[in-house]
Design an enzyme around this catalytic site. Structure first.
Site, PDB file in Angstrom:
ATOM      1  N   CYS A   1      11.590   2.683 -19.421  1.00  0.00           N
ATOM      2  CA  CYS A   1      10.418   3.021 -18.623  1.00  0.00           C
ATOM      3  C   CYS A   1       9.761   1.764 -18.039  1.00  0.00           C
ATOM      4  O   CYS A   1      10.325   1.115 -17.178  1.00  0.00           O
ATOM      5  CB  CYS A   1       9.448   3.857 -19.449  1.00  0.00           C
ATOM      6  SG  CYS A   1       8.245   4.780 -18.462  1.00  0.00           S
TER       7      CYS A   1
ATOM      8  N   HIS B   1      12.976   8.197 -21.846  1.00  0.00           N
ATOM      9  CA  HIS B   1      12.632   7.900 -23.237  1.00  0.00           C
ATOM     10  C   HIS B   1      13.519   8.730 -24.161  1.00  0.00           C
ATOM     11  O   HIS B   1      13.875   9.858 -23.849  1.00  0.00           O
ATOM     12  CB  HIS B   1      11.174   8.263 -23.519  1.00  0.00           C
ATOM     13  CG  HIS B   1      10.179   7.396 -22.828  1.00  0.00           C
ATOM     14  ND1 HIS B   1       9.590   6.303 -23.423  1.00  0.00           N
ATOM     15  CD2 HIS B   1       9.668   7.464 -21.574  1.00  0.00           C
ATOM     16  CE1 HIS B   1       8.739   5.736 -22.581  1.00  0.00           C
ATOM     17  NE2 HIS B   1       8.771   6.422 -21.454  1.00  0.00           N
TER      18      HIS B   1
END
Length: 210
Positions: free
Chosen positions: A39, A151
């Site tokens: 991310c 994630h």
């Protein structure tokens, strides 16, 4: 090395440089250490992170670590999705022997564009219950560095095992042939606590039961 997510990509990039961590990371990668960005960590790996809308602060742009050929523009709307992705050929070089799909979740406020020096890692095929075809992530030319918005990528047993086996082979260590999903460590922790603690008493103290 794993660069995790962050809510302040530009500010944390500045901290990495001021603390000397950026220099240390670049040195280790230059020696062949694998590097993963998740991310915000993925965004840091590129050439630039731009914030034209002032999403994070008044700082409009920051130079990235330059390990992946990509640029990120921070946007005003956050993407939050449960997602499933199909691994692309570049991912097979990151985790040899792993194929098919992986799952995880997205929670980010940026859009990342790849340059010719980066190869896409995966393609999202499901997002919040809908079929999609959206590229995600990038892999360096030598496959030593990769980043994703997804994630939970290492919660996927097959991918995690293949990735670690690649590192084991490079170090001359035996590979892990365990093809079965191990028990969730959080479930094991719950079982341990329930076995050794007076849960009824704890619940009464918390006011949850009579």
């Amino acid at each position: 090395i794993i660069l995790p997510g962050t809510k302040s990509t530009i500010d944390d990039l500045r901290w990495l440089r001021q603390s000397g961590m950026a220099e240390a990371i670049l040195a280790r990668v230059g020696e062949g250490t694998p590097l993963v960005g998740i991310c915000g960590g993925y965004q840091m790996l590129g050439s630039w992170v731009r914030d034209p809308h002032g999403v994070e602060s008044a700082v409009t742009e920051a130079e990235g670590l330059g390990l992946l050929d990509l640029e990120t523009v921070l946007l005003t709307e956050k993407e939050t999705h449960q997602a499933e992705a199909r691994l692309l050929p570049a991912a097979a070089l990151v985790a040899p022997g792993c194929a098919g799909t992986v799952s995880g979740y997205e929670i980010h406020m940026g859009e990342t564009a790849l340059g010719p020096g980066a190869k896409p890692f995966a393609q999202l095929v499901r997002r919040s219950g809908s079929d999609v075809a959206i590229p995600d992530g990038a892999v360096s030319a030598d496959s030593r560095v990769f980043g994703v918005y997804l994630h939970g990528i290492f919660d996927n047993h097959g991918f995690r095992t293949a990735f670690l086996n690649r590192i084991r082979r490079e170090k001359g260590l035996p590979t892990n042939s365990n093809n079965h999903e191990t028990e969730d460590p959080f479930d094991l922790l719950v079982e341990h606590l329930e076995r050794h603690l007076d849960m009824e008493r704890l619940l009464r103290i918390c006011g949850i039961t009579g």
